[in-house]
Design a protein around this motif. Structure first.
Motif, PDB file in Angstrom:
ATOM      1  N   SER A 125       0.841  -1.199   0.000  1.00 11.60           N
ATOM      2  CA  SER A 125       0.000   0.000   0.000  1.00 11.60           C
ATOM      3  C   SER A 125       0.875   1.248   0.000  1.00 11.60           C
ATOM      4  CB  SER A 125      -0.929   0.012   1.221  1.00 11.60           C
ATOM      5  OG  SER A 125      -0.177   0.035   2.432  1.00 11.60           O
ATOM      6  N   LEU A 132      -0.720  -6.312   0.110  1.00  5.54           N
ATOM      7  CA  LEU A 132      -1.951  -6.759  -0.535  1.00  5.54           C
ATOM      8  C   LEU A 132      -1.621  -7.929  -1.455  1.00  5.54           C
ATOM      9  CD1 LEU A 132      -3.367  -3.238  -1.484  1.00  5.54           C
ATOM     10  CD2 LEU A 132      -3.760  -4.544   0.619  1.00  5.54           C
ATOM     11  N   VAL A 144      -4.944  -9.172   3.163  1.00  3.27           N
ATOM     12  CA  VAL A 144      -4.260  -7.983   3.658  1.00  3.27           C
ATOM     13  C   VAL A 144      -3.393  -8.409   4.826  1.00  3.27           C
ATOM     14  CG1 VAL A 144      -4.509  -5.656   4.599  1.00  3.27           C
ATOM     15  CG2 VAL A 144      -6.226  -6.530   2.995  1.00  3.27           C
ATOM     16  N   PRO A 166      -6.108  -5.981  -5.950  1.00  2.00           N
ATOM     17  CA  PRO A 166      -6.072  -4.970  -4.889  1.00  2.00           C
ATOM     18  C   PRO A 166      -4.968  -3.958  -5.146  1.00  2.00           C
ATOM     19  CG  PRO A 166      -5.095  -7.020  -4.117  1.00  2.00           C
ATOM     20  CD  PRO A 166      -5.630  -7.305  -5.487  1.00  2.00           C
ATOM     21  N   VAL A 169      -4.893   1.006   0.061  1.00  3.91           N
ATOM     22  CA  VAL A 169      -5.677   0.942   1.293  1.00  3.91           C
ATOM     23  C   VAL A 169      -5.750   2.322   1.916  1.00  3.91           C
ATOM     24  CG1 VAL A 169      -5.825  -0.037   3.617  1.00  3.91           C
ATOM     25  CG2 VAL A 169      -4.919  -1.428   1.741  1.00  3.91           C
ATOM     26  N   VAL A 174     -10.170  -1.110   0.942  1.00  2.00           N
ATOM     27  CA  VAL A 174      -9.253  -1.481  -0.135  1.00  2.00           C
ATOM     28  C   VAL A 174      -9.925  -1.172  -1.471  1.00  2.00           C
ATOM     29  CG1 VAL A 174      -7.836  -3.314  -1.120  1.00  2.00           C
ATOM     30  CG2 VAL A 174      -8.419  -3.372   1.319  1.00  2.00           C
ATOM     31  N   THR A 186     -14.678  -1.213  -3.917  1.00  2.00           N
ATOM     32  CA  THR A 186     -14.041  -1.029  -2.616  1.00  2.00           C
ATOM     33  C   THR A 186     -14.517  -2.149  -1.698  1.00  2.00           C
ATOM     34  OG1 THR A 186     -15.786   0.470  -1.846  1.00  2.00           O
ATOM     35  CG2 THR A 186     -13.802   1.474  -2.828  1.00  2.00           C
TER      36      THR A 186
END
Length: 330
Positions: A125, A132, A144, A166, A169, A174, A186
């Motif tokens: 992230s 991710l 995660v 993904p 975040v 996410v 999301t």
């Protein structure tokens, strides 16, 4: 300016002498610059972390900090990014066993956080807190993990056809790209809610800069286009192109580095544009060139290949370019 040691006036004169006249006309004022590494002057080392070394012997280099990566012969390494006081790398095995996602940190033993098959994704992230992952058993699981400990924070299963990707975040939310149909979603792991926020498939996103890039259809399909928008208005269009894709957003979100979209089937240029699509600079190399990382909001590192196949990081501030180091980012 740190690193670029070519005087601005000399750079402008040199560019004017070397560029074709068509590139200097009012209709096409954005310069095109060759970034074949060996003809370029040598500059300072990268100001962001990067991977240096060769098969079986790699280090993460971050200024004066050098951290060995635990690899074997024929392994290669991709840097996922800085996570607190350490770095996350993906070690791609040379003998087809699962890849390993490993945390390396000065003064500490390497810590394996996860394994991943070659088709499974891994991304850090933008805030460096979360790893991710996707995993493909009978369904697709988005996981995660805490980027420091490897502890699983949350997971969610999707249909195989969704192919979830993904991307970033914020808080417990996410942002994820998906297919069948194309959409951006999301997932809030605190509630379990999954919401569709746009009917294009996201492939690049940054909550820090409120930027989103998405595909209208699969990027290897001839009619596919890429759309830049904001995360706060994901269905809008800031800029649209059917020949390029976003490789990365600048740290302030005002610029993008683009590469040819997949159906173009080339890897000979990177373009630096404003976020609304205005062309600023084109960087070319017939041996291959890709966007690597932004050192500042205007200065970019490119992964550029020499004739002998060696990978170099080339630093460019607009049309002034220099070699920074042998190695790669990402």
């Amino acid at each position: 300016m740190r690193g670029i040691r070519i005087p601005a006036l000399a750079t402008a004169i040199l560019a004017a002498l070397m560029l074709p006249v068509t590139l200097l006309s009012p209709a096409s004022a954005a310069p095109s610059v060759s970034v074949r590494p060996l003809p370029l002057p040598q500059g300072g080392s990268p100001t962001v972390p990067y991977v240096a070394g060769h098969s079986g012997d790699f280090d993460v280099v971050d200024g004066a900090t050098v951290v060995p990566v635990p690899t074997e012969e024929f392994d290669t390494v991709a840097l996922l990014g800085r996570a607190g006081t350490g770095y996350l790398v993906r070690i791609v095995s040379g003998d087809r066993v699962p890849d390993r996602v490993v945390r390396v940190e000065p003064g500490k033993a390497p810590k394996q956080l996860a394994e991943a098959e070659y088709f499974e994704t891994s991304k850090l992230s933008t805030n460096g807190r979360y790893l991710l992952l996707t995993a493909y058993p009978s369904t697709v699981v988005v996981r995660v993990l805490d980027a420091g400990t490897g502890h699983q924070v949350a997971r969610h299963s999707f249909r195989l056809a969704t192919e979830p990707l993904p991307l970033d975040v914020r808080g417990t939310k996410v942002v994820i790209g998906g297919w069948a149909p194309a959409r951006t979603m999301t997932w809030d792991w605190s509630t379990g809610a999954v919401s569709t926020i746009a009917n294009r498939s996201a492939y690049a996103a940054s909550y820090a800069t409120n930027r989103l890039a998405s595909y209208t259809m699969r990027p290897n399909d001839a009619g596919a286009c890429s759309v830049v928008s904001t995360l706060t208005s994901p269905g809008s269009t800031t800029w649209r192109t059917c020949t390029e894709k976003v490789a990365s957003f600048s740290p302030d979100g005002a610029r993008v580095a683009t590469e040819p979209i997949d159906h173009q089937d080339v890897a000979y240029f990177v373009k630096r544009r404003s976020v609304n699509g205005t062309l600023l600079t084109t960087y070319t190399n017939p041996n291959g060139v890709w966007a690597a990382a932004w050192e500042t909001k205007t200065r970019i590192l490119l992964r550029s290949y020499a004739n002998d196949g060696a990978s170099w990081l080339v630093r460019c501030e607009a049309a002034a370019c220099e070699r920074a180091a042998r190695g790669n980012v990402g």
